[in-house]
Scaffold this motif. Structure first.
Motif, PDB file in Angstrom:
ATOM      1  N   ALA A 259       0.814  -1.210   0.000  1.00 59.21           N
ATOM      2  CA  ALA A 259       0.000   0.000   0.000  1.00 59.21           C
ATOM      3  C   ALA A 259       0.849   1.261   0.000  1.00 59.21           C
ATOM      4  O   ALA A 259       0.413   2.303  -0.464  1.00 59.21           O
ATOM      5  CB  ALA A 259      -0.931  -0.009   1.218  1.00 59.21           C
ATOM      6  N   ASP A 260       2.064   1.185   0.549  1.00 58.36           N
ATOM      7  CA  ASP A 260       2.902   2.375   0.650  1.00 58.36           C
ATOM      8  C   ASP A 260       3.978   2.432  -0.425  1.00 58.36           C
ATOM      9  O   ASP A 260       4.948   3.166  -0.300  1.00 58.36           O
ATOM     10  CB  ASP A 260       3.557   2.456   2.037  1.00 58.36           C
ATOM     11  CG  ASP A 260       4.471   1.257   2.317  1.00 58.36           C
ATOM     12  OD1 ASP A 260       4.388   0.255   1.579  1.00 58.36           O
ATOM     13  OD2 ASP A 260       5.268   1.328   3.268  1.00 58.36           O
ATOM     14  N   ARG A 261       3.844   1.635  -1.480  1.00 58.46           N
ATOM     15  CA  ARG A 261       4.862   1.587  -2.510  1.00 58.46           C
ATOM     16  C   ARG A 261       4.256   1.855  -3.870  1.00 58.46           C
ATOM     17  O   ARG A 261       3.144   1.464  -4.179  1.00 58.46           O
ATOM     18  CB  ARG A 261       5.547   0.207  -2.552  1.00 58.46           C
ATOM     19  CG  ARG A 261       6.553  -0.001  -1.464  1.00 58.46           C
ATOM     20  CD  ARG A 261       7.910   0.580  -1.864  1.00 58.46           C
ATOM     21  NE  ARG A 261       8.458  -0.132  -2.986  1.00 58.46           N
ATOM     22  CZ  ARG A 261       8.843   0.438  -4.132  1.00 58.46           C
ATOM     23  NH1 ARG A 261       8.671   1.739  -4.315  1.00 58.46           N
ATOM     24  NH2 ARG A 261       9.361  -0.272  -5.104  1.00 58.46           N
ATOM     25  N   SER A 262       5.035   2.540  -4.689  1.00 58.42           N
ATOM     26  CA  SER A 262       4.689   2.710  -6.097  1.00 58.42           C
ATOM     27  C   SER A 262       5.586   1.790  -6.915  1.00 58.42           C
ATOM     28  O   SER A 262       6.649   1.360  -6.459  1.00 58.42           O
ATOM     29  CB  SER A 262       4.917   4.160  -6.540  1.00 58.42           C
ATOM     30  OG  SER A 262       4.175   5.065  -5.757  1.00 58.42           O
TER      31      SER A 262
ATOM     32  N   ASP B  56      -0.342   3.528 -14.857  1.00 63.08           N
ATOM     33  CA  ASP B  56      -1.485   4.320 -14.391  1.00 63.08           C
ATOM     34  C   ASP B  56      -1.293   5.794 -14.725  1.00 63.08           C
ATOM     35  O   ASP B  56      -2.256   6.512 -14.961  1.00 63.08           O
ATOM     36  CB  ASP B  56      -1.653   4.180 -12.873  1.00 63.08           C
ATOM     37  CG  ASP B  56      -1.984   2.775 -12.438  1.00 63.08           C
ATOM     38  OD1 ASP B  56      -2.670   2.055 -13.192  1.00 63.08           O
ATOM     39  OD2 ASP B  56      -1.541   2.383 -11.337  1.00 63.08           O
TER      40      ASP B  56
ATOM     41  N   LEU C 252       5.348  10.865  -5.657  1.00 61.04           N
ATOM     42  CA  LEU C 252       4.780   9.515  -5.711  1.00 61.04           C
ATOM     43  C   LEU C 252       3.727   9.323  -4.629  1.00 61.04           C
ATOM     44  O   LEU C 252       2.709   8.660  -4.865  1.00 61.04           O
ATOM     45  CB  LEU C 252       5.898   8.482  -5.570  1.00 61.04           C
ATOM     46  CG  LEU C 252       6.904   8.453  -6.724  1.00 61.04           C
ATOM     47  CD1 LEU C 252       8.044   7.487  -6.418  1.00 61.04           C
ATOM     48  CD2 LEU C 252       6.217   8.062  -8.034  1.00 61.04           C
TER      49      LEU C 252
ATOM     50  N   ARG D 100      -0.065   8.210  -5.340  1.00 60.46           N
ATOM     51  CA  ARG D 100      -0.682   7.051  -4.677  1.00 60.46           C
ATOM     52  C   ARG D 100      -1.997   7.438  -4.026  1.00 60.46           C
ATOM     53  O   ARG D 100      -2.981   6.698  -4.090  1.00 60.46           O
ATOM     54  CB  ARG D 100       0.267   6.455  -3.627  1.00 60.46           C
ATOM     55  CG  ARG D 100       1.392   5.631  -4.195  1.00 60.46           C
ATOM     56  CD  ARG D 100       2.044   4.772  -3.115  1.00 60.46           C
ATOM     57  NE  ARG D 100       2.551   5.555  -2.000  1.00 60.46           N
ATOM     58  CZ  ARG D 100       3.757   6.115  -1.944  1.00 60.46           C
ATOM     59  NH1 ARG D 100       4.584   5.984  -2.986  1.00 60.46           N
ATOM     60  NH2 ARG D 100       4.152   6.787  -0.878  1.00 60.46           N
TER      61      ARG D 100
ATOM     62  N   GLY E 212      -4.712   7.262  -6.304  1.00 58.85           N
ATOM     63  CA  GLY E 212      -4.978   5.949  -6.881  1.00 58.85           C
ATOM     64  C   GLY E 212      -4.068   5.573  -8.031  1.00 58.85           C
ATOM     65  O   GLY E 212      -4.371   4.625  -8.762  1.00 58.85           O
TER      66      GLY E 212
ATOM     67  N   ARG F 105      -0.531   4.162  -8.987  1.00 63.56           N
ATOM     68  CA  ARG F 105       0.601   3.469  -8.372  1.00 63.56           C
ATOM     69  C   ARG F 105       1.646   3.004  -9.388  1.00 63.56           C
ATOM     70  O   ARG F 105       2.820   2.885  -9.031  1.00 63.56           O
ATOM     71  CB  ARG F 105       0.114   2.258  -7.564  1.00 63.56           C
ATOM     72  CG  ARG F 105      -0.773   2.665  -6.412  1.00 63.56           C
ATOM     73  CD  ARG F 105      -1.208   1.474  -5.577  1.00 63.56           C
ATOM     74  NE  ARG F 105      -1.991   1.933  -4.426  1.00 63.56           N
ATOM     75  CZ  ARG F 105      -1.462   2.365  -3.291  1.00 63.56           C
ATOM     76  NH1 ARG F 105      -0.143   2.390  -3.156  1.00 63.56           N
ATOM     77  NH2 ARG F 105      -2.221   2.783  -2.297  1.00 63.56           N
ATOM     78  N   ARG F 106       1.233   2.680 -10.585  1.00 61.73           N
ATOM     79  CA  ARG F 106       2.189   2.259 -11.621  1.00 61.73           C
ATOM     80  C   ARG F 106       2.533   3.489 -12.453  1.00 61.73           C
ATOM     81  O   ARG F 106       1.700   3.998 -13.201  1.00 61.73           O
ATOM     82  CB  ARG F 106       1.603   1.150 -12.490  1.00 61.73           C
ATOM     83  CG  ARG F 106       1.344  -0.130 -11.706  1.00 61.73           C
ATOM     84  CD  ARG F 106       1.002  -1.289 -12.603  1.00 61.73           C
ATOM     85  NE  ARG F 106      -0.212  -1.048 -13.374  1.00 61.73           N
ATOM     86  CZ  ARG F 106      -0.762  -1.928 -14.201  1.00 61.73           C
ATOM     87  NH1 ARG F 106      -0.202  -3.105 -14.385  1.00 61.73           N
ATOM     88  NH2 ARG F 106      -1.872  -1.638 -14.835  1.00 61.73           N
TER      89      ARG F 106
ATOM     90  N   HIS G 196       8.976  -6.962 -11.475  1.00 60.89           N
ATOM     91  CA  HIS G 196       8.261  -5.902 -12.177  1.00 60.89           C
ATOM     92  C   HIS G 196       7.985  -6.336 -13.619  1.00 60.89           C
ATOM     93  O   HIS G 196       8.214  -5.588 -14.573  1.00 60.89           O
ATOM     94  CB  HIS G 196       9.056  -4.590 -12.150  1.00 60.89           C
ATOM     95  CG  HIS G 196       9.336  -4.114 -10.770  1.00 60.89           C
ATOM     96  ND1 HIS G 196       8.346  -3.895  -9.841  1.00 60.89           N
ATOM     97  CD2 HIS G 196      10.497  -3.830 -10.138  1.00 60.89           C
ATOM     98  CE1 HIS G 196       8.894  -3.502  -8.700  1.00 60.89           C
ATOM     99  NE2 HIS G 196      10.185  -3.451  -8.860  1.00 60.89           N
TER     100      HIS G 196
END
Length: 234
Positions: free
Chosen positions: A2-5, A46, A132, A136, A139, A141-142, A228
């Motif tokens: 949840a805390d990462r992109s 995204d 970032l 996030r 919404g 993240r990518r 990835h």
């Protein structure tokens, strides 16, 4: 998490590491296969990020045209509100358009364009980690960091890139703007040496797919690799 992109950087350059001539001409150093690959990266993301310098110099569309796929949200880093309303990336095609600014920056935006305030550092720049985090929260993240060189360098210096795709075209410019201008290092022992996969495209361009997350982990004494595959060359 949840805390990462998941962040990929993209750079198209000549054999001698140039991304534009002295006059600023850059279309097109990369060949057709490399451009197709760039559009596949956009379709997998995204959001696609560019700095205000790239918008002012190149006026890019930042959409997906060369391959099937959806358009990512278009994100422009514009700390002091220099963006022109006529910029093509602000065109209303149903895709989210986001402008990142310093808190207190003045200036209006076209209808439907979202403004996000990001706390600046002491030099007035918007830190990649803060950018970032803001995306996030929206919404997104990518993330594809597409340009320009200063923006990409800031993300690399901040160790905020997971994978770096460098597309090298068999052309020699001999002068012009270089693709990266990172913080100086003291010696070769401090150089980043990412594990890389190499793909040669049919028209001669070469893709270096560099695992920057693994390089950062090794730099910090860790060894866990993150997968990835969503951004693997197609």
């Amino acid at each position: 998490m949840a805390d990462r992109s998941l962040v990929i950087g993209q750079l198209g350059q000549s054999l001698d590491g140039r991304v534009a001539t002295l006059s600023g001409e850059s279309k097109y150093i990369s060949g057709a296969c490399a451009l197709d690959h760039l559009h596949r990266l956009r379709a997998a993301a995204d959001a696609v990020i560019v700095g205000i310098g790239t918008v002012l110099a190149d006026d890019p569309l930042l959409n997906v045209r060369r391959v099937p796929g959806r358009n990512p949200a278009r994100v422009i880093i514009d700390p002091s509100g220099r963006l022109d309303h006529s910029a093509r990336c602000l065109g209303d095609d149903g895709t989210r358009r986001i402008v990142l600014r310093r808190a207190g920056a003045v200036g209006t935006l076209p209808p439907g364009v979202e403004a996000m305030a990001v706390a600046a550092d002491t030099e007035g720049r918007l830190p990649p980690a803060s950018i970032l985090a803001a995306l996030r929260a929206a919404g997104l993240r990518r993330v594809l960091v597409e340009g320009g060189p200063a923006t990409l360098a800031s993300f690399l210096d901040a160790r905020a890139i997971d994978r770096l795709h460098i597309l090298v075209s068999p052309v020699i410019l001999g002068s012009g703007r270089t693709g990266l201008d990172l913080r100086p290092i003291g010696g070769l022992k401090d150089a980043l040496r990412p594990a890389s996969r190499v793909t040669v495209f049919p028209d001669g361009d070469v893709l270096f797919d560099c695992d920057m997350r693994q390089a950062a982990l090794e730099e910090n004494g860790h060894g866990e690799r993150t997968d990835h595959a969503v951004f693997a060359p197609g």
